[in-house]
Scaffold this motif. Structure first.
Motif, PDB file in Angstrom:
ATOM      1  N   LEU A  81       0.793  -1.354   0.099  1.00 58.53           N
ATOM      2  CA  LEU A  81       0.329   0.043   0.007  1.00 58.53           C
ATOM      3  C   LEU A  81       0.548   1.581  -0.178  1.00 58.53           C
ATOM      4  O   LEU A  81       0.278   1.949  -0.757  1.00 58.53           O
ATOM      5  N   GLU A  82       1.619   1.375   0.560  1.00 58.25           N
ATOM      6  CA  GLU A  82       3.103   2.817   0.898  1.00 58.25           C
ATOM      7  C   GLU A  82       2.956   2.793  -0.504  1.00 58.25           C
ATOM      8  O   GLU A  82       3.640   3.556  -1.295  1.00 58.25           O
ATOM      9  N   ASP A 103      -8.654  -3.104  -7.744  1.00 55.74           N
ATOM     10  CA  ASP A 103      -8.764  -3.200  -6.584  1.00 55.74           C
ATOM     11  C   ASP A 103      -9.761  -1.687  -5.636  1.00 55.74           C
ATOM     12  O   ASP A 103      -9.342  -0.535  -5.809  1.00 55.74           O
ATOM     13  N   LEU A 104     -10.229  -2.686  -4.841  1.00 53.34           N
ATOM     14  CA  LEU A 104     -11.647  -0.927  -4.700  1.00 53.34           C
ATOM     15  C   LEU A 104     -11.180  -0.477  -3.587  1.00 53.34           C
ATOM     16  O   LEU A 104     -11.720   0.248  -2.894  1.00 53.34           O
ATOM     17  N   GLY A 105     -10.353  -1.260  -2.908  1.00 53.70           N
ATOM     18  CA  GLY A 105      -9.355  -0.699  -1.339  1.00 53.70           C
ATOM     19  C   GLY A 105      -8.360   0.550  -1.842  1.00 53.70           C
ATOM     20  O   GLY A 105      -8.789   1.140  -1.260  1.00 53.70           O
ATOM     21  N   LEU A 106      -8.002  -0.196  -3.430  1.00 52.56           N
ATOM     22  CA  LEU A 106      -6.902   1.095  -3.893  1.00 52.56           C
ATOM     23  C   LEU A 106      -8.173   2.403  -4.422  1.00 52.56           C
ATOM     24  O   LEU A 106      -7.193   3.798  -4.154  1.00 52.56           O
ATOM     25  N   VAL A 107      -8.733   1.883  -5.028  1.00 47.71           N
ATOM     26  CA  VAL A 107     -10.217   3.048  -5.472  1.00 47.71           C
ATOM     27  C   VAL A 107     -10.124   4.144  -3.922  1.00 47.71           C
ATOM     28  O   VAL A 107     -10.618   4.966  -3.260  1.00 47.71           O
ATOM     29  N   ASN A 653     -12.629  -9.565  -4.608  1.00 44.24           N
ATOM     30  CA  ASN A 653     -11.215  -9.815  -4.822  1.00 44.24           C
ATOM     31  C   ASN A 653     -10.450  -8.841  -4.184  1.00 44.24           C
ATOM     32  O   ASN A 653     -10.259  -7.449  -3.862  1.00 44.24           O
ATOM     33  N   VAL A 654     -10.985  -9.472  -2.423  1.00 40.51           N
ATOM     34  CA  VAL A 654     -10.549  -8.792  -1.224  1.00 40.51           C
ATOM     35  C   VAL A 654      -9.022  -8.610  -0.764  1.00 40.51           C
ATOM     36  O   VAL A 654      -8.969 -10.048  -0.398  1.00 40.51           O
ATOM     37  N   ALA A 655      -8.008  -7.866  -1.147  1.00 40.56           N
ATOM     38  CA  ALA A 655      -6.469  -8.236  -1.196  1.00 40.56           C
ATOM     39  C   ALA A 655      -6.147  -7.372   0.044  1.00 40.56           C
ATOM     40  O   ALA A 655      -4.920  -7.666   0.338  1.00 40.56           O
ATOM     41  N   ASN A 656      -6.970  -7.026   0.536  1.00 41.71           N
ATOM     42  CA  ASN A 656      -5.828  -5.676   1.678  1.00 41.71           C
ATOM     43  C   ASN A 656      -7.185  -5.260   2.849  1.00 41.71           C
ATOM     44  O   ASN A 656      -8.054  -4.695   2.835  1.00 41.71           O
ATOM     45  N   HIS A 657      -6.395  -4.192   3.793  1.00 44.09           N
ATOM     46  CA  HIS A 657      -7.440  -3.808   4.965  1.00 44.09           C
ATOM     47  C   HIS A 657      -8.323  -2.716   4.007  1.00 44.09           C
ATOM     48  O   HIS A 657      -9.686  -2.249   5.062  1.00 44.09           O
ATOM     49  N   GLU A 661     -12.401  -2.937   4.686  1.00 41.33           N
ATOM     50  CA  GLU A 661     -13.485  -1.728   5.510  1.00 41.33           C
ATOM     51  C   GLU A 661     -14.227  -1.297   4.418  1.00 41.33           C
ATOM     52  O   GLU A 661     -15.538  -1.093   5.251  1.00 41.33           O
ATOM     53  N   LEU A 662     -13.967  -1.265   3.470  1.00 41.52           N
ATOM     54  CA  LEU A 662     -15.030  -0.416   1.658  1.00 41.52           C
ATOM     55  C   LEU A 662     -16.382  -1.439   2.197  1.00 41.52           C
ATOM     56  O   LEU A 662     -17.564  -1.202   2.341  1.00 41.52           O
ATOM     57  N   PHE A 663     -16.242  -2.738   1.217  1.00 42.77           N
ATOM     58  CA  PHE A 663     -17.344  -3.497   1.408  1.00 42.77           C
ATOM     59  C   PHE A 663     -17.710  -3.624   3.461  1.00 42.77           C
ATOM     60  O   PHE A 663     -19.009  -3.704   3.025  1.00 42.77           O
ATOM     61  N   LEU A 664     -17.139  -4.044   4.199  1.00 49.53           N
ATOM     62  CA  LEU A 664     -17.958  -3.734   5.542  1.00 49.53           C
ATOM     63  C   LEU A 664     -19.112  -1.933   5.943  1.00 49.53           C
ATOM     64  O   LEU A 664     -19.732  -2.583   6.099  1.00 49.53           O
ATOM     65  N   ALA A 665     -18.434  -1.689   5.388  1.00 50.50           N
ATOM     66  CA  ALA A 665     -18.996   0.234   5.291  1.00 50.50           C
ATOM     67  C   ALA A 665     -20.094   0.003   4.676  1.00 50.50           C
ATOM     68  O   ALA A 665     -21.002   0.599   4.692  1.00 50.50           O
TER      69      ALA A 665
END
Length: 830
Positions: A81-82, A103-107, A653-657, A661-665
């Protein structure tokens, strides 16, 4: 303008794997380029650019009025992520016009960094319905790239309902699997397609096994290898369906390929807006085939036709079909030529078995009745003479098909389009000149395409002309000398407002012209300004909650499995059936044994498939296992009427925290990590997430390919799609036998899509103690073809492991001993 659409509303989007490809695209009419840098893109094998080059790339593209999109279309692991933040920062500062993201986590992270930096949802997001588009809207994404499986009718429907710009692939290689849903490379070779390292397992030969018996297929071995997409004749229909960006695949291709395909599609778009309703010429299609072709198809754009999608007899580019060998001769072969060919062209002889070495090389001579033919021949019987060391004539046969694999003359012509010192395109200026005696001459230059204006005054004062005063003609002659620049000036775009007969030195006019051009080029090349915040990528990582008794869940694919699992002490059941009509029965069966049950949605959601989602809810399960964002949006938007707990499956395709968080939200109760994570990546993500809300699949047959292409219909039916195939899937079971000897089951879902499952079940049991220490809330076992007794045995073993009565290693070793196919630890390998 045509049908209310302007040419400037349509974007031709070209691939670039290196500088030559980028220049070839610009030179041949591309409006935008997509490219990757050395990491974080779905073409890891491409040459790619370097992150440090981003300012230079964008300045170059913007100078020509071309947009540049960076591909960031892979999953991002926790420890990356960094680095991902660093690349996004670089894109923002360089003025990249958008990033193409999977990646929606990246979004989520990009929106934390910048509220206005443009994001495009990549085809790896598997966006195939209006609901899936709606799901992206809270993240202010600029556009979506639809799945290649959408038809023209579906594209139009998505556009009308979702009202977001749509990008669609129109040319190039087709993946047989839905993009973002292929796990084969990762499973078999440790090279994930979701990480840009596709090993192209779809291009390998397989034996078709029907109910355990090999089906005789003749020369058909490449049952998962689709032809190449070519939609050049559908350009009018695509524009009228609402497609705004025409995307060409090919970041691994040559600059000649890019020049060829871009120029052809640019011409087709221009023809449409000129009102010329003629399709591509034979020559255009043949030249497209020459650059790269496994045979052309419309893919799914004109609807599903399984027979046309896959040829099955070869997996690689063939070029242009040239003819058939009619006779073997002492120094060559007699060929019935059907397409143009000449000396120096490359050919290959196709005996029908590409797994064997094929003969081929360059044509040395063409003879007609023993006499050399100069130039090109196009039809008729000709003797083809090859170089002595190129071809073993003894390995050729009468009836062999001949393909023209290369055309050096065409390549030379294509290279000339971008190997030139001249500007690839020029842009119109309008110039206004004004002044009066004793003052400076003022010249205002307007770049009409970019809407930039600069004013350049003379350094000397205007004087009275004794001879040749400044006139419109003289001024145009000097100010239009723009050769070698990206601008041109027409006489009608020059206006003059001078009081009296005035003069300045010609050298001063030349200086003013050069100064204006320099300023206008600078303005074109300036990066756009986006809002930007420095962030800590882990600031939103929640603390883990303790889990006293984690859940053990079981996913079943038949009523028999479900009943067996319901009789164990498993905590929760899932039903993943081929037939919707079995869902109510499955729910009733689970409840009979006092078990709660969730029903799995299909992995893909197409327009007009909401009926299946409604039937799932109508079955009144205790939860719904959601496998795509379209289904998720459908249920979330109907919370008032469908108040059923939602659980996110691996295919999100959940690959990072951040993705967690996005999907739980959004309202999911639990999420399932992507199968792309190995044990270390899994631990990294769980350590920065509330693992109590996570469900890990610890035993399963990996679902490798998930495809719209139906193997049953293609090879066991006379039909072309689900409407006329006769449903052979209801009476027979197919598997694909690989070169190692494993038979991989092929199953059909409610939408007639095929999933190819790995023959060997895999276990992550030996990592259970590590997962327990991280407070994972739920563990899932998935069954495929197991008999009821096997179901009970597997559940019992995992329950004992969770209680600490046996080791995880004991579990997979025991299963290995009792399962003749053995067990692999697959994607959970350290």
């Amino acid at each position: 303008m045509r049908n209310g659409i302007k040419r400037e509303d349509i974007e031709l989007l070209a691939p670039a794997g290196n500088w030559d490809c980028l220049k070839a695209a610009v030179a041949n009419g591309a409006n935008a380029i997509f490219f990757g840098v050395e990491k974080f893109n779905a073409r890891a094998r491409a040459e790619n650019f370097q992150m440090a080059e981003l300012p230079e790339i964008m300045a170059y593209l913007h100078m020509y009025g071309v947009k540049g999109f960076l591909t960031f279309n892979i999953l991002v692991f926790e420890n990356e992520l960094e680095d991902a933040r660093e690349l996004i920062d670089a894109c923002i500062h360089a003025g990249v016009d958008a990033v193409i993201v999977q990646d929606l986590g990246l979004v989520k992270m990009i929106r934390e960094i910048s509220p206005d930096f443009p994001i495009h949802g990549s085809t790896q997001m598997t966006i195939t319905s209006p609901e899936a588009v709606e799901f992206t809207k809270p993240f202010d994404m600029e556009r979506v790239v639809l799945g290649r499986e959408n038809s023209l009718k579906e594209i139009k429907k998505i556009g009308e309902k979702a009202k977001l710009p749509m990008e669609v692939f129109v040319h190039g290689a087709l993946c047989v699997s839905y993009s973002g849903q292929c796990l084969t490379s990762e499973m078999w070779g440790g090279r994930s397609a979701n990480r840009g390292e596709c090993a192209q397992a779809c291009r390998l030969p397989y034996d078709l096994m029907v109910d355990g018996v090999q089906k005789e297929m003749g020369n058909i071995a490449y049952v998962l290898s689709p032809k190449d997409l070519a939609a050049i004749d559908l350009v009018p229909e695509l524009i009228e369906a609402g497609v705004t960006s025409f995307k060409i695949e090919g970041r691994l291709k040559t600059p000649e390929y890019v020049a060829n395909v871009v120029s052809k599609y640019n011409a087709a778009i221009e023809r449409y807006f000129a009102g010329q309703d003629t399709g591509p010429t034979e020559v255009e299609v043949r030249e497209l085939q020459q650059s790269f072709s496994r045979g052309f198809t419309h893919g799914f754009l004109t609807g599903t036709n399984n027979k046309q999608l896959v040829d099955g007899s070869f997996p690689k580019s063939r070029g242009v079909f040239l003819g058939t060998v009619k006779k073997l001769l002492p120094t060559g072969v007699l060929v019935d030529i059907t397409s143009p060919v000449k000396r120096g062209d490359g050919i290959v002889f196709d005996a029908g078995d590409p797994t064997q070495k094929e003969e081929g090389g360059r044509i040395y001579d063409i003879l007609s009745r023993s006499k050399k033919v100069e130039g090109e021949v196009s039809k008729g019987m000709y003797e083809i003479v090859m170089g002595r060391n190129d071809v073993n004539l003894k390995r050729l046969h009468v009836g062999d098909r001949v393909w023209k694999t290369s055309d050096p003359e065409l390549d030379r012509r294509l290279r000339k389009t971008f190997e030139t010192e001249k500007p690839y395109r020029t842009f119109p200026l309008s110039v206004h000149v004004s002044g009066k005696l004793g003052e400076k001459l003022s010249v205002t230059w307007v770049d009409k395409q970019a809407n930039h204006a600069v004013s350049v005054p003379s350094e000397v004062l205007l004087e009275t002309a004794l001879k040749r005063p400044l006139t419109a003609e003289l001024l145009h002659d000097q100010l239009s000398r723009l050769g070698g620049t990206i601008f041109h000036l027409e006489a009608h775009d020059l206006t003059v407002d001078l009081e009296g007969d005035l003069i300045v030195p010609v050298s001063e006019l030349n200086r003013m012209r050069r100064d204006a051009v320099e300023q206008l080029v600078f303005l074109r090349s300036k990066p756009p300004i986006y809002h930007h915040h420095d962030i800590n990528v882990y600031a939103d990582a929640p603390k883990s909650q303790p889990v006293e008794k984690p859940l053990l869940t079981a996913l079943c694919r038949s009523l028999e499995q479900l009943e067996a699992a319901a009789q164990t002490d498993v905590d929760f059941l899932y039903a993943d059936f081929e037939f919707v009509k079995q869902y109510p029965e499955g729910v009733k069966l689970a409840h009979k044994y006092g078990k709660k049950i969730g029903i799995a949605t299909m992995r893909i959601h197409m327009p007009d498939e909401n009926g299946v989602l409604a039937l799932i809810a109508k079955s009144k399960p205790d939860a719904i296992l959601v496998r795509n964002t379209g289904a998720l949006y459908y249920y979330l938007s109907r919370r008032d009427e469908i108040d059923i707990p939602l659980i996110g499956d691996f295919s999100l395709n959940v690959a990072n925290h951040k993705a967690v968080e996005l999907f739980l939200a959004t309202g999911l109760e639990r999420v399932t990590p992507s199968y792309d994570l190995n044990i270390q990546q899994m631990v990294d993500m769980l350590s920065r997430s509330n693992a109590a809300n996570m469900e890990l699949v610890i035993h399963q047959h990996m679902p490798m390919f998930h495809t719209e292409h139906c193997v049953y219909c293609t090879f066991m039916s006379e039909g072309t799609d689900h409407t006329n195939c006769g449903t052979p899937c209801e009476t027979s079971r197919i598997s694909l036998k690989d070169r190692v000897g494993f038979s991989h089951p092929v199953r059909v879902d409610t939408g007639c899509r095929n999933t190819v499952y790995n023959a060997i079940d895999q276990s992550g049991a030996e990592y259970l103690s590590e997962f327990r220490s991280l407070n994972v809330g739920s563990y899932r076992i998935e069954f495929l073809e197991e008999e009821p007794e096997r179901v009970k045995e597997v559940i019992s073993l995992y329950r004992k492991a969770l209680r600490g009565e046996v080791s995880g290693t004991h579990v997979w070793r025991t299963l290995k001993a009792t399962n003749q196919l053995g067990v692999t630890r697959g994607q959970l390998t350290k």
